[in-house]
Write a protein that holds these residues in place. Structure first.
Motif, short mmCIF file in Angstrom:
data_model
loop_
_atom_site.label_atom_id
_atom_site.label_comp_id
_atom_site.label_asym_id
_atom_site.label_seq_id
_atom_site.Cartn_x
_atom_site.Cartn_y
_atom_site.Cartn_z
N LEU A 2 8.93 -1.95 -8.11
CA LEU A 2 8.40 -1.43 -6.72
C LEU A 2 8.81 -2.20 -5.72
CD1 LEU A 2 4.98 0.21 -7.73
CD2 LEU A 2 6.92 1.22 -7.45
N LEU A 3 8.89 -3.64 -5.91
CA LEU A 3 9.38 -4.55 -4.83
C LEU A 3 10.72 -4.18 -4.64
CD1 LEU A 3 7.50 -7.74 -5.75
CD2 LEU A 3 6.90 -6.26 -3.78
N ALA A 18 0.71 -1.20 0.07
CA ALA A 18 0.00 -0.06 0.02
C ALA A 18 0.78 1.33 -0.07
CB ALA A 18 -0.86 0.06 1.43
N ARG A 19 2.15 1.27 -0.16
CA ARG A 19 3.10 2.18 0.23
C ARG A 19 2.89 2.93 -1.13
NH1 ARG A 19 8.03 0.26 2.06
NH2 ARG A 19 7.20 0.45 4.12
N PHE A 26 -2.39 5.49 -10.27
CA PHE A 26 -1.54 4.57 -9.68
C PHE A 26 -0.35 5.21 -8.68
CE2 PHE A 26 -1.78 3.28 -14.01
CZ PHE A 26 -3.22 2.75 -13.86
N HIS A 27 -0.74 4.59 -7.34
CA HIS A 27 0.02 5.05 -6.22
C HIS A 27 1.01 3.97 -5.77
CE1 HIS A 27 -2.17 9.10 -5.67
NE2 HIS A 27 -1.82 8.71 -6.76
N CYS A 28 0.22 2.79 -5.67
CA CYS A 28 1.09 1.57 -4.90
C CYS A 28 0.73 0.35 -5.58
CB CYS A 28 0.34 1.57 -3.66
SG CYS A 28 -1.39 1.07 -3.56
N ILE A 29 1.56 -0.72 -5.24
CA ILE A 29 1.48 -1.96 -5.70
C ILE A 29 -0.03 -2.55 -5.72
CG2 ILE A 29 2.09 -4.44 -5.48
CD1 ILE A 29 4.78 -3.63 -4.35
#
Length: 190
Positions: free
Chosen positions: A149-150, A30-31, A39-42
């Motif tokens: 992102l990970l 959710a970061r 789109f802001h997060c995974i």
């Protein structure tokens, strides 16, 4: 590779991605790491990948009700930065339902169907083959974003490249010279 074979690869890669996502904290998923409007997060990307497949297949190609409208848990989620508080299991359940719908569609797909023109708007038509490839490649691009992102959060992602899902064939005895990195002039392309 054809569309069903490529979809099979995507499903196998999804399983590895889903397992990795399930192993990390909700805080990581959710970061807000991405700027922009949608789109802001995974978890936003997870929902978007499933929603895009659902939308193209149902709204555009089949002209019927998307899977999202049949699931109370995701029915009212808009496509945007609204998934940070949605449990990952809810998003993955939606993606699984979309996958089952797509598998049903692909099972009946014939080569001649791929030539059919599909309206995307009253003035724009596309060949079905191109639209289906768009959906498949769209997923590849966004899962690559998820992998990035990970990594940005020091989490090792699964290897999702097609290479890791291709069948490997043992070398034939006459191929031993190739496996050792040597070749004869007969094998040279010149």
């Amino acid at each position: 590779m054809n569309i069903p074979e490529t979809y099979d690869y995507l499903m196998r890669a999804r399983r590895d991605l889903w397992a990795k996502l399930a192993s990390v904290s909700d805080e990581v998923l959710a970061r807000p790491l991405l700027g922009g409007e949608r789109f802001h997060c995974i978890k936003d990307l997870v929902f978007h990948i499933a929603g895009t497949e659902d939308g193209w297949l149902h709204y555009t190609i089949l002209e019927d009700e998307p899977v999202q409208h049949t699931l109370a848990s995701v029915r009212d989620i808009p496509d945007g930065p609204f998934c940070a508080d949605v449990p990952l299991d809810t998003l993955l359940d939606y993606w699984r339902a979309v996958e089952q719908s797509t598998l049903g569609y692909l099972a009946g797909l014939k080569d001649d169907d791929l030539k059919r023109l599909v309206y995307d708007s009253p003035t724009e038509r596309y060949m079905l083959d191109g639209l289906l490839w768009h959906v498949l490649l769209h997923e590849v691009r966004h899962t690559a974003q998820i992998v990035m992102l990970l990594r940005m959060q020091d989490i090792s992602p699964p290897a999702l490249d097609l290479f890791f899902y291709l069948p490997s064939f043992p070398a034939a005895p006459e191929d031993n010279q190739h496996s050792a990195g040597t070749s004869s002039s007969e094998d040279s392309p010149t």
